[in-house]
Scaffold this active site. Structure first.
Site, mmCIF file in Angstrom:
data_model
loop_
_atom_site.group_PDB
_atom_site.id
_atom_site.type_symbol
_atom_site.label_atom_id
_atom_site.label_comp_id
_atom_site.label_asym_id
_atom_site.label_seq_id
_atom_site.Cartn_x
_atom_site.Cartn_y
_atom_site.Cartn_z
ATOM 1 N N SER A 142 0.873 -1.167 0.000
ATOM 2 C CA SER A 142 0.000 0.000 0.000
ATOM 3 C C SER A 142 0.913 1.221 0.000
ATOM 4 O O SER A 142 2.102 1.109 0.339
ATOM 5 C CB SER A 142 -0.844 -0.013 1.281
ATOM 6 O OG SER A 142 -1.423 1.250 1.532
ATOM 7 N N TYR A 155 -2.108 -1.517 10.415
ATOM 8 C CA TYR A 155 -2.087 -1.600 8.943
ATOM 9 C C TYR A 155 -0.756 -1.071 8.406
ATOM 10 O O TYR A 155 -0.089 -1.707 7.590
ATOM 11 C CB TYR A 155 -3.253 -0.786 8.386
ATOM 12 C CG TYR A 155 -3.505 -0.953 6.896
ATOM 13 C CD1 TYR A 155 -4.203 -2.050 6.404
ATOM 14 C CD2 TYR A 155 -3.064 -0.006 5.986
ATOM 15 C CE1 TYR A 155 -4.463 -2.195 5.041
ATOM 16 C CE2 TYR A 155 -3.312 -0.137 4.625
ATOM 17 C CZ TYR A 155 -4.011 -1.238 4.158
ATOM 18 O OH TYR A 155 -4.259 -1.377 2.811
HETATM 19 P P1 NAD Z 1 -11.790 -6.223 -0.162
HETATM 20 O O1 NAD Z 1 -12.429 -6.105 1.166
HETATM 21 O O2 NAD Z 1 -12.580 -5.849 -1.380
HETATM 22 O O3 NAD Z 1 -11.259 -7.717 -0.394
HETATM 23 C C1 NAD Z 1 -10.499 -8.380 0.588
HETATM 24 C C2 NAD Z 1 -10.718 -9.885 0.431
HETATM 25 O O4 NAD Z 1 -9.847 -10.537 1.375
HETATM 26 C C3 NAD Z 1 -12.151 -10.332 0.741
HETATM 27 O O5 NAD Z 1 -12.618 -11.171 -0.295
HETATM 28 C C4 NAD Z 1 -12.017 -11.089 2.050
HETATM 29 O O6 NAD Z 1 -12.932 -12.164 2.186
HETATM 30 C C5 NAD Z 1 -10.589 -11.610 1.946
HETATM 31 N N1 NAD Z 1 -10.009 -11.947 3.262
HETATM 32 C C6 NAD Z 1 -10.045 -11.220 4.400
HETATM 33 N N2 NAD Z 1 -9.447 -11.892 5.406
HETATM 34 C C7 NAD Z 1 -9.011 -13.068 4.871
HETATM 35 C C8 NAD Z 1 -8.324 -14.183 5.394
HETATM 36 N N3 NAD Z 1 -7.967 -14.245 6.702
HETATM 37 N N4 NAD Z 1 -8.042 -15.218 4.577
HETATM 38 C C9 NAD Z 1 -8.410 -15.180 3.268
HETATM 39 N N5 NAD Z 1 -9.090 -14.167 2.709
HETATM 40 C C10 NAD Z 1 -9.377 -13.119 3.510
HETATM 41 O O7 NAD Z 1 -10.442 -5.366 -0.067
HETATM 42 P P2 NAD Z 1 -9.439 -4.764 -1.169
HETATM 43 O O8 NAD Z 1 -9.530 -3.300 -1.076
HETATM 44 O O9 NAD Z 1 -9.603 -5.441 -2.464
HETATM 45 O O10 NAD Z 1 -8.040 -5.166 -0.499
HETATM 46 C C11 NAD Z 1 -7.194 -6.166 -1.008
HETATM 47 C C12 NAD Z 1 -5.776 -5.850 -0.575
HETATM 48 O O11 NAD Z 1 -5.381 -4.598 -1.128
HETATM 49 C C13 NAD Z 1 -5.582 -5.751 0.938
HETATM 50 O O12 NAD Z 1 -4.347 -6.341 1.301
HETATM 51 C C14 NAD Z 1 -5.519 -4.254 1.164
HETATM 52 O O13 NAD Z 1 -4.796 -3.914 2.310
HETATM 53 C C15 NAD Z 1 -4.814 -3.817 -0.095
HETATM 54 N N6 NAD Z 1 -4.985 -2.407 -0.424
HETATM 55 C C16 NAD Z 1 -6.217 -1.886 -0.628
HETATM 56 C C17 NAD Z 1 -6.335 -0.556 -0.939
HETATM 57 C C18 NAD Z 1 -7.662 0.090 -1.185
HETATM 58 O O14 NAD Z 1 -7.714 1.325 -1.212
HETATM 59 N N7 NAD Z 1 -8.735 -0.651 -1.381
HETATM 60 C C19 NAD Z 1 -5.185 0.259 -1.044
HETATM 61 C C20 NAD Z 1 -3.949 -0.317 -0.822
HETATM 62 C C21 NAD Z 1 -3.860 -1.653 -0.516
#
Ligand code: NAD
Length: 260
Positions: A142, A155
Site C-alpha cells: 500500500s 495496517y
Molecule cells: P476487499 O475487502 O474488497 O477484499 C479483501 C478480500 O480478502 C475479501 O474477499 C475477504 O474475504 C478476503 N479476506 C479477508 N481476510 C481473509 C483471510 N484471513 N483469509 C483469506 N481471505 C481473507 O479489499 P481490497 O480493497 O480489495 O483489499 C485487497 C488488498 O489490497 C488488501 O491487502 C488491502 O490492504 C490492499 N490495499 C487496498 C487498498 C484500497 O484502497 N482498497 C489500497 C492499498 C492496498
C-alpha cells in the site's frame, strides 16, 4: 497472453483488488486459484473466469491458518498443475487511535497481513523450488508501506513489514529463479475503503466528503482514486516480467500521492 502456462494463486480474490487481478491473469492465459475466506465469493469469481473460457477454481482458505493454507496450496498444485505465481493480497482494515486499540485488533491485523503473507509464501516456495521452473511472488502492499496515517497503526506496520519480507524472498529465491515484488496502491474504491470512509468520519468528527477530499485524495496529483484495473495491470506487469532484473522492488500506483 503474458501468463500462458502459469498457475497463479491470488488470496483475497473473492472481492475488490484480488478479484480484478484474478480476472486479469485469466485473460492473459493463467490458470487461477481464487483463494478466500469467502468460498461462495471465490466460487463465483472462478465461475466468471470459466464462463469466458478460462480455467479457475475457488479455494476456501483462511490465510492465518497454517493447515488451511497448506491444504489449499496442495490442492491448487495437484488440480491446476503446480504453482508459479502467488499474489498475497488478502487483507482487512481496522482503524482506531493507538491508545484505545485493543491488543486483539493489533494481533488480528498482523495475523492477516503478515502471518498470511508468511504462510502462503512458505507453502508456495516449497512447490516453486521443487518444480524448478522459477516463480513470482507479489505482495499487496500500500502507499502505507511507505508513509503513515493516523488511526492505522497495525495496517501501516504490517504494510511496511511486507517490504522486508519481499526483500528476503528476493534474496533467498534468486537461486531458484523466484522473484518477489510489492505493489503499493493508493486508495481504491473497494468494500475495504467504502467501510473506512464513515468510520473515519465518525472517529475524526468530519463529513465523509471531507474524509475523501482532505484525507484520502489530498496528496494525489489529480484528486482521483486509483482503480482496480490500475492495480491489476501493475501486478500483471510484475508477475509476468521474465527476469531477476525486477525483484525486491515496490511499485507505487497512487496518482502521485507518494513519489518515493
Ligand atoms: P476487499 O475487502 O474488497 O477484499 C479483501 C478480500 O480478502 C475479501 O474477499 C475477504 O474475504 C478476503 N479476506 C479477508 N481476510 C481473509 C483471510 N484471513 N483469509 C483469506 N481471505 C481473507 O479489499 P481490497 O480493497 O480489495 O483489499 C485487497 C488488498 O489490497 C488488501 O491487502 C488491502 O490492504 C490492499 N490495499 C487496498 C487498498 C484500497 O484502497 N482498497 C489500497 C492499498 C492496498
Amino acid at each position: 497472453m503474458r501468463m500462458r502456462d502459469k498457475v497463479a494463486i491470488v488470496t483475497g480474490a473473492a472481492s475488490g483488488i484480488g478479484r480484478g487481478i484474478a480476472l486479469a491473469f485469466a485473460r492473459e492465459g493463467a490458470r487461477v486459484a481464487i483463494a478466500d475466506l469467502n468460498l461462495e465469493g471465490a466460487e463465483a469469481v472462478a465461475g466468471e473466469i470459466r464462463d469466458t473460457g478460462g480455467e479457475a477454481i475457488g479455494v476456501a482458505m483462511d490465510v492465518t491458518d497454517e493447515a488451511q493454507v497448506e491444504a489449499g496450496v496442495e490442492r491448487v498444485a495437484s488440480e491446476l498443475g503446480g504453482v508459479h505465481v502467488l499474489v498475497s493480497n488478502a487483507g482487512v482494515q481496522m482503524i482506531g487511535p493507538l491508545h484505545e486499540m485493543p491488543f486483539a485488533t493489533w494481533k488480528k491485523m498482523l495475523a492477516i497481513h503478515l502471518d498470511g503473507a508468511f504462510l502462503t509464501t512458505s507453502a508456495c516456495l516449497k512447490r516453486m523450488y521443487a518444480q524448478n521452473e522459477g516463480g513470482s511472488i507479489i505482495y499487496m502492499g500500500s502507499v502505507h508501506s511507505k508513509v503513515a496515517s493516523p488511526l492505522k497503526a497495525p495496517y501501516v506496520t504490517a504494510k511496511h513489514g511486507l517490504l522486508g519480507l519481499c526483500r528476503v524472498v528476493a534474496k533467498e529465491g534468486a537461486a531458484h529463479g523466484v522473484r518477489a515484488n510489492v505493489v503499493c496502491p493508493g486508495f481504491v474504491r473497494t468494500p475495504l475503503v467504502d467501510k473506512q470512509i464513515p468510520e473515519q468520519a465518525e472517529e475524526l468528527g468530519i463529513s465523509e466528503e471531507a474524509v475523501v477530499k482532505t484525507m484520502m485524495l489530498k496528496d494525489t496529483v489529480d484528486g482521483e482514486f486509483t482503480t482496480i484495473d490500475d492495480v491489476a495491470e501493475a501486478t500483471l506487469f510484475l508477475a509476468a516480467h521474465p527476469s531477476n532484473a525486477l525483484t525486491g522492488q515496490s511499485l507505487i500506483v497512487s496518482h502521485g500521492w507518494c513519489m518515493e
